[in-house]
Design a protein around this motif. Structure first.
Motif, mmCIF file in Angstrom:
data_model
loop_
_atom_site.group_PDB
_atom_site.id
_atom_site.type_symbol
_atom_site.label_atom_id
_atom_site.label_comp_id
_atom_site.label_asym_id
_atom_site.label_seq_id
_atom_site.Cartn_x
_atom_site.Cartn_y
_atom_site.Cartn_z
ATOM 1 N N MET A 149 0.792 -1.392 0.028
ATOM 2 C CA MET A 149 -0.145 0.075 0.109
ATOM 3 C C MET A 149 1.018 1.508 0.076
ATOM 4 S SD MET A 149 -3.064 -1.236 2.849
ATOM 5 C CE MET A 149 -4.048 -0.175 2.345
ATOM 6 N N LYS A 150 2.200 1.127 -0.320
ATOM 7 C CA LYS A 150 3.258 2.195 -0.399
ATOM 8 C C LYS A 150 2.515 3.238 -1.198
ATOM 9 C CE LYS A 150 7.926 3.274 -0.577
ATOM 10 N NZ LYS A 150 9.430 2.688 -0.678
ATOM 11 N N GLY A 151 2.527 4.579 -0.970
ATOM 12 C CA GLY A 151 2.074 5.704 -1.690
ATOM 13 C C GLY A 151 0.641 6.035 -1.721
ATOM 14 N N GLN A 152 0.118 4.984 -1.078
ATOM 15 C CA GLN A 152 -1.667 5.477 -1.055
ATOM 16 C C GLN A 152 -1.804 6.015 0.239
ATOM 17 O OE1 GLN A 152 -3.669 1.429 -1.309
ATOM 18 N NE2 GLN A 152 -2.146 0.605 -2.889
ATOM 19 N N ASP A 153 -3.020 6.861 0.085
ATOM 20 C CA ASP A 153 -3.673 7.488 1.114
ATOM 21 C C ASP A 153 -3.961 6.316 2.506
ATOM 22 O OD1 ASP A 153 -3.542 9.795 0.369
ATOM 23 O OD2 ASP A 153 -5.829 10.050 -0.425
#
Length: 222
Positions: A27-31
């Protein structure tokens, strides 16, 4: 469930705190829980729905995974951190009465014991499931538990111990609470504690994992 509530629930389940957090890798870079909770409130999603249809569902999934040894303490702590971040945005709604809590749970590690990881996990799981938690800390004497219970009428109380040597304190504190507040609902837990010990000292509930305690408390207010 609306898409944003599902996204928040996923953030809790997998421990995605905010957009800057590198964990979990997928989930890196996601809100994260922080941004999505704020966005949901801005879009008019009721705070009660965010609690009951996102945070509680995510924490329940984590609790079940923890019970089944599919995730371990570090993952639970990340999920709890994500939940706490989301709860910051909901706190004003708790204070205003717009969000209803299920009840109050008083918890502390018993006198003579300074361990708090288990207690902290329980606290996080309960808060994520809609309970107000009064955390008395560690090395808590019987009188402190009783005073807190007098201040918070109808609260449930939880005694935690990690050391075999402090199980005697747990028994003593249970007896004092029973003498002072006969109808108190007392839950006990910790590494050395068993159902047999719970029955022996006259406590009401025991669970080897936080999710079991959540389920017991929920059953008492259903």
């Amino acid at each position: 469930m609306s898409e944003i509530l599902k996204q928040i629930s996923d953030c809790i389940e997998f421990g995605k705190i905010n957009k800057a957090a590198p964990f979990p890798p997928q989930m890196k870079g996601q809100d994260g829980a922080d941004e999505l909770t704020r966005q949901a409130l801005d879009e008019g999603v009721p705070a009660q729905d965010i609690l009951s249809k996102a945070l509680m569902i995510g924490m329940e999934k984590v609790g079940i995974k923890f019970r089944e040894n599919k995730v371990f303490v570090p993952q639970v702590l990340m999920s709890a951190k994500a939940m706490s971040t989301a709860m910051v945005h909901l706190k004003p709604f708790f204070l205003s009465g717009a969000v209803k809590q299920k009840g109050t749970f008083i918890i502390g590690t018993v006198e003579g014991d300074l361990h708090d990881i288990g207690k902290n996990l329980v606290t996080m799981m309960l808060e994520g499931n809609g309970w107000e938690v009064i955390d008395l800390g560690t090395d808590v004497k019987a009188e402190t538990f009783v005073a807190a219970m007098r201040e918070h009428e109808n609260a449930f109380v939880g005694l935690s111990a990690l050391l075999t040597t402090t199980m005697a304190s747990m028994e003593k504190i249970t007896k004092v609470i029973r003498a002072e507040i006969p109808n108190a609902k007392i839950a006990v837990g910790g590494a050395p504690v068993t159902q047999e010990f719970c029955d022996k000292i006259g406590a009401d509930a025991y669970s080897p994992d936080p999710q079991g305690l959540v389920e017991y408390l929920n059953s008492q207010v259903a």
